[in-house]
Design a protein around this motif. Structure first.
Motif, PDB file in Angstrom:
ATOM      1  N   UNK A 154       0.849  -1.182   0.000  1.00 35.27           N
ATOM      2  CA  UNK A 154       0.000   0.000   0.000  1.00 35.27           C
ATOM      3  C   UNK A 154       0.888   1.236   0.000  1.00 35.27           C
ATOM      4  N   UNK A 155       0.475   2.251  -0.771  1.00 39.97           N
ATOM      5  CA  UNK A 155       1.257   3.494  -0.793  1.00 39.97           C
ATOM      6  C   UNK A 155       1.302   4.151   0.580  1.00 39.97           C
ATOM      7  N   UNK A 156       0.306   3.886   1.394  1.00 41.92           N
ATOM      8  CA  UNK A 156       0.300   4.477   2.741  1.00 41.92           C
ATOM      9  C   UNK A 156       1.477   3.987   3.566  1.00 41.92           C
ATOM     10  N   UNK A 157       2.075   2.867   3.138  1.00 35.60           N
ATOM     11  CA  UNK A 157       3.190   2.292   3.890  1.00 35.60           C
ATOM     12  C   UNK A 157       4.534   2.539   3.220  1.00 35.60           C
ATOM     13  N   UNK A 158       4.577   3.462   2.277  1.00 35.14           N
ATOM     14  CA  UNK A 158       5.837   3.811   1.612  1.00 35.14           C
ATOM     15  C   UNK A 158       6.414   5.091   2.205  1.00 35.14           C
ATOM     16  N   UNK A 159       7.714   5.151   2.275  1.00 35.25           N
ATOM     17  CA  UNK A 159       8.432   6.366   2.641  1.00 35.25           C
ATOM     18  C   UNK A 159       9.559   6.565   1.634  1.00 35.25           C
ATOM     19  N   UNK A 160       9.697   7.776   1.142  1.00 36.08           N
ATOM     20  CA  UNK A 160      10.706   8.013   0.108  1.00 36.08           C
ATOM     21  C   UNK A 160      11.281   9.401   0.254  1.00 36.08           C
ATOM     22  N   UNK A 161      12.562   9.513   0.080  1.00 33.50           N
ATOM     23  CA  UNK A 161      13.254  10.793   0.037  1.00 33.50           C
ATOM     24  C   UNK A 161      14.529  10.585  -0.773  1.00 33.50           C
ATOM     25  N   UNK A 162      15.171  11.637  -1.236  1.00 34.80           N
ATOM     26  CA  UNK A 162      16.406  11.445  -2.009  1.00 34.80           C
ATOM     27  C   UNK A 162      17.406  10.577  -1.246  1.00 34.80           C
ATOM     28  N   UNK A 163      17.826   9.498  -1.871  1.00 35.17           N
ATOM     29  CA  UNK A 163      18.801   8.601  -1.273  1.00 35.17           C
ATOM     30  C   UNK A 163      18.208   7.504  -0.422  1.00 35.17           C
ATOM     31  N   UNK A 164      16.880   7.401  -0.348  1.00 31.24           N
ATOM     32  CA  UNK A 164      16.268   6.403   0.535  1.00 31.24           C
ATOM     33  C   UNK A 164      14.881   6.029   0.025  1.00 31.24           C
ATOM     34  N   UNK A 165      14.551   4.742   0.175  1.00 33.15           N
ATOM     35  CA  UNK A 165      13.191   4.268  -0.063  1.00 33.15           C
ATOM     36  C   UNK A 165      12.887   3.174   0.951  1.00 33.15           C
ATOM     37  N   UNK A 166      11.672   3.200   1.478  1.00 28.58           N
ATOM     38  CA  UNK A 166      11.242   2.160   2.391  1.00 28.58           C
ATOM     39  C   UNK A 166       9.777   1.852   2.210  1.00 28.58           C
TER      40      UNK A 166
END
Length: 963
Positions: A154-166
């Motif tokens: 689910x997109x609600x459980x994604x975290x993203x920023x430059x240099x990182x994805x979770x």
């Protein structure tokens, strides 16, 4: 360890980005958002969703991705998605926002390519599997059941920023990834109960594979391998990639599969062939299991050279550093990158769009050499790059530079001069390793690496072998066209046009090749090579050969004349022969960036051209299917808004750009209107906001529009050069330029020459809510480079046996220089009242008329020495007398295989002709002296302007005489 490239530096850490909901990030809507940093403003999900409501030839899909990378890094660990149903939407081979499954986490991605379903990269994907094994093996073989292992999320459980994805997957596994330049670091936190396994789909990239191998070493907790496959678009560019991964936990068990055979405890699997017609995707791989509830960190070195180099990359760049250390370093790299353009003010939405675009623009090209300097070159051999430099191979995914040369490389030149210089060096290596300007099989037309090199050179990227680059251009872009990368280069070099029957977007290729030649001419001029400058300047005006004056449009041309039945709203003619690549004739009708003033004159002048451009801009992004609107999400139209600067209406440029950034771009996942094409579209967006654009490709000239932020500072990495832009009042609605000071001096011209890009400086704008007179004077328009407009532009004579050195017609035949000599006609000799051109073999020796102005002195009857092919051809020349008066002179020239018409005479009669294949043909062929036309006996001729057009066929003129 913490060294991941020769240009990595440390910067202060920043806060984490927030998790993103399916509708995109939630951002403040205050009028000003100075508190939103450049780093926090980046939303990696912009451009990840296909907008299915648009049908405009290319997908309305950015093909961007959320993932972990560093600027220009070799690896981009990231997820790729899958979804059932509409395969055009959710089975594209990238990350598509509406999909519900993740295929796995691969190591590389291209930024925003086209080629639906054949996107490149995604090597060596890993799938975290929380299910049970059966008898020590996976429940089903991934070779034939890989989709059973795809991961709901689910997109609600994604975290993203430059240099990182979770992402917290629905199976309970939390997957995180970060990277250095050549090494991916992934962390998989498994549920406390149940199986903890990783499926390594070694043969599972986006495109076809022809071989792969995997080896497990349980003692060192290392897995390594390679794959052999085809790159983006699957058009013939093959490559090998290698990996070496260490894990911080012991393996509880392991195994491999080859096809449907799964073997528990196996440490090796391979399947390979040299047959590039097969597809071995998913046919080999491995699985690893760990203790239940393990939190596993995988550190993967990547290489295009060898497994050993992949391991060396891993140990050198990461070594004993932990996940958070690498993540922190990646943040610092992105803080530095995004800090190269400091835009102050703006709403949260504006800042999000702007800094996301800047982020995307730094995704490519990618470092290709390993930490020891070794790389696989354009010749597929192993080389070592010079110390302190990087080697870039994917300067543009399309293979010709078609996307990058219009926006992205110029932005790199302003922000990363060292990268720009290494791009130059890499291009020179291309010419040395392949003796060609094509890095491989190209999807798009043009030799646009020449434009990239000349443009970056004029922007200050001169730390490369400039003389070698020019020498290669001169050696490859000439007749007999055996070394050029340009499709139909022989016909183009010999006649200055490509006939519509050739298809393959023949007409737009003439425009692209003209830009290529302009770029070569500009580099030659900078290096003091006057002969090359004149030669390629003449060829840069070949666009006039496909401009049809009666209709005032660029249009397809055949052996018998212009095809005026062709519907310029489309890309193909009625027979399906493509004429305009990815755009229409109306959009391509402005693609003469180096000589727009002449184009505007030919289109009927400023008023008529403005009306035509207004019509184009009624719809900014309509696409390329039977319409008259623009297509600003695709490269051929990138420069069209700035054409208004040449039309003395820079405020209209501002209006169009404001409409574009508001109508075409937003902060939702579908917020990019087209394929980002390695950051080209995003770079265009950055230029539109800065208020400058490198509109004259091949130069560093910058056309001025209007900044969209109150203050912008461009401060590149590694050099002490700064551009300061002040535009106070923009945030309050003052969007029009009413005045400009350049380094403190008032300037009304709406452009800056390349010295500004090279040295930097200050731009102080006076902004108001209404348009003023700034930039509207006839002398305020940007430059148009007219050199070569009057030069000889066709090669019609060849030595016997060397018919590939010219062509007088579009069916590959030429006049024999040997037969001409036997008839007493040699370079510079007299032919009655005429003089035969003093041109050597392979050099232009006649004019195909498009309005060239020829200096002629004297008085008396006027006659033309020449012929026509598929004629006779008729046209009207214009005599200009020394007192400024003019006289129209209609005349005709017969077909070279015909007898003289009434009043005409055969000046030269020859037996036979030469063919491109080296043979000779029979028959009688003639060069004519046209019927003399009486001139005003009381006046003296100063010049003769050749016909703007002829009625049919192709007219060739060797000389003009009055006697």
């Amino acid at each position: 360890m913490s060294s991941w490239s020769s240009w990595r530096v440390r910067l202060p850490a920043v806060a984490l980005a927030v998790c993103l909901a399916p509708i995109g990030p939630v951002v403040p809507t205050t009028a000003h958002a100075a508190g939103i940093s450049a780093f926090d403003a980046v939303n990696q999900f912009i451009g990840t969703e296909l907008d299915t409501t648009q049908n405009k030839s290319n997908d309305a899909y950015g093909n961007t991705y959320p993932g972990a990378s560093v600027p220009f890094g070799m690896v981009q660990p990231s997820p790729t998605t899958w979804g059932e149903g509409n395969t055009n939407v959710s089975q594209k081979g990238g990350y598509e926002y509406t999909a519900s499954l993740i295929r796995g986490f691969g190591l590389t991605r291209y930024e925003g390519t086209g080629c639906t379903g054949r996107f490149g990269g995604y090597e060596f994907p890993t799938i975290p599997y929380a299910g049970e094994l059966t008898g020590g093996v996976l429940p089903k073989s991934p070779a034939s059941n890989i989709r059973d292992y795809y991961l709901p999320f689910s997109h609600a459980n994604e975290t993203s920023q430059p240099g990182y994805y979770g992402v917290k997957l629905d199976n309970g596994v939390e997957a995180e990834m970060t990277s250095s330049t050549r090494t991916a670091v992934s962390r998989y936190d498994f549920p406390k109960s149940g199986s903890s396994s990783l499926i390594l789909d070694v043969s599972g990239p986006n495109n076809r594979t022809f071989g792969s191998e995997v080896t497990i070493d349980p003692k060192t907790r290392t897995v390594s391998g390679w794959m052999y496959g085809v790159d983006v678009c699957d058009n013939g560019n093959y490559y090998k990639a290698y990996f070496s991964t260490t894990y911080d936990h012991d393996f509880a068990s392991y195994g491999t599969w080859t096809d449907d055979a799964m073997t528990a405890g196996s440490t090796h699997a391979t399947k390979s062939t040299q047959d590039v017609g097969v597809d071995y995707r998913h046919d080999t791989g491995a699985w690893l299991t760990f203790q239940p509830g393990a939190k596993v960190v995988a550190t993967t070195g990547f290489s295009y050279v060898s497994i050993e180099n992949a391991a060396l990359n891993r140990e050198t760049e990461v070594g004993d550093d932990g996940f958070n250390d690498v993540r922190g370093d990646a943040k610092k790299a992105w803080k530095e990158a995004l800090g190269t353009v400091d835009a102050q003010g703006g709403t949260a939405e504006q800042r999000t769009k702007f800094y996301t675009a800047l982020y995307h623009a730094f995704g490519n090209p990618n470092v290709r050499e390993d930490v020891n300097g070794e790389y696989v070159g354009f010749d597929n051999a192993r080389h070592t790059v010079g110390k302190g430099h990087h080697f870039y191979r994917n300067i543009n995914w399309a293979g010709s530079g078609w996307d990058a040369y219009r926006s992205q490389v110029q932005l790199i030149a302003l922000t990363y001069p060292k990268v720009a210089n290494d791009i130059q060096r890499s291009i020179v290596l291309l010419t040395q390793q392949r003796n060609s300007w094509a890095p491989g099989a190209a999807r798009m037309q043009g030799d646009n690496y020449q434009v990239i090199l000349a443009t970056l050179d004029d922007m200050g990227a001169t730390d490369y072998d400039r003389e070698a680059a020019l020498a290669s251009m001169k050696a490859t872009q000439v007749l007999p066209a055996t070394k050029t990368s340009r499709t139909d280069g022989y016909q183009y070099f010999a006649t200055g046009l490509i006939e519509n029957a050739k298809g393959d977007f023949a007409t737009s290729r003439v425009l692209e090749y003209s830009i290529d030649d302009f770029a070569i001419a500009q580099l030659a001029s900078r290096l003091g090579d006057q002969k090359a400058y004149e030669f390629f300047s003449a060829r840069s005006q070949n666009w006039m050969n496909v401009f049809d004056p009666p209709t005032q449009h660029i249009r397809p041309r055949s052996r018998s004349g212009f095809d005026r039945t062709f519907d310029l709203r489309g890309r193909d003619d009625s027979a399906g022969r493509g004429q305009f690549n990815q755009s229409t004739g109306y959009q391509y009708g402005w693609l003469v960036p180096h000589n727009l003033s002449t184009l505007i004159e030919k289109r009927g002048g400023v008023a008529k051209s403005t009306a035509a451009l207004d019509t184009l801009m009624e719809r900014l992004d309509a696409g390329a299917y039977t319409q008259t609107g623009n297509y600003l999400s695709n490269q051929p139209a990138f420069g069209t808004p700035w054409v208004y600067n040449w039309l003395q209406a820079p405020s209209k440029t501002t209006d169009v750009l404001y409409r574009a950034v508001d109508e075409m771009y937003d902060t939702t996942p579908s917020g990019l209107p087209g394929n980002d094409d390695q950051g080209a579209l995003s770079a265009w967006y950055v230029w539109a906001n800065i208020g400058l654009y490198p509109a004259i490709y091949g130069t560093g000239d910058l056309v001025v529009s209007a900044p969209m932020f109150d203050r912008i500072v461009i401060e590149p990495v590694g050099v002490s050069r700064r551009i300061k832009i002040s535009a106070s009042g923009v945030a309050r609605g003052a969007k029009y330029v009413n005045g400009l000071k350049v380094n403190g001096t008032a300037r009304s011209k709406s452009w800056l020459d390349s010295s500004f890009a090279q040295a930097g400086g200050t731009l102080d704008f006076t902004m108001k809510a209404t348009a003023g007179t700034w930039g509207t004077g006839a002398s305020d328009v940007p430059p148009s480079y007219t050199e070569g407009s009057n030069a000889l532009n066709s090669v019609g004579t060849t030595p016997d046996g060397q018919g590939n050195l010219g062509s007088i017609d579009l069916s590959d035949w030429s006049l024999s220089r040997d037969s001409l000599a036997a008839a007493g006609v040699t370079p510079g000799s007299a032919v009655g009242d005429f003089t035969w051109p003093s041109a050597g073999p392979g050099e232009p020796d006649n004019w195909i008329p498009h309005g060239q102005k020829i200096a002629v002195t004297g008085s008396g009857p006027l006659s033309f020495l020449g012929l026509s092919t598929n004629g006779p051809a008729r046209g009207t020349a214009v005599v200009t007398y020394t007192d400024g008066t003019t006289q129209d002179v209609p005349f005709s020239l017969s077909d070279w295989a015909a007898s003289p018409a009434a009043g005409e005479r055969a000046a030269v009669t020859l037996n036979g002709r030469n063919n491109v294949n080296g043979t000779a043909g029979t028959g009688t062929f003639r060069v004519f002296a046209s019927a003399p036309v009486t001139l005003d006996a009381g006046r003296t001729v100063a010049s003769v302007t050749l016909p703007e057009s002829t009625d049919k066929g192709i007219m060739h003129i060797f000389d003009v005489a009055v006697s």
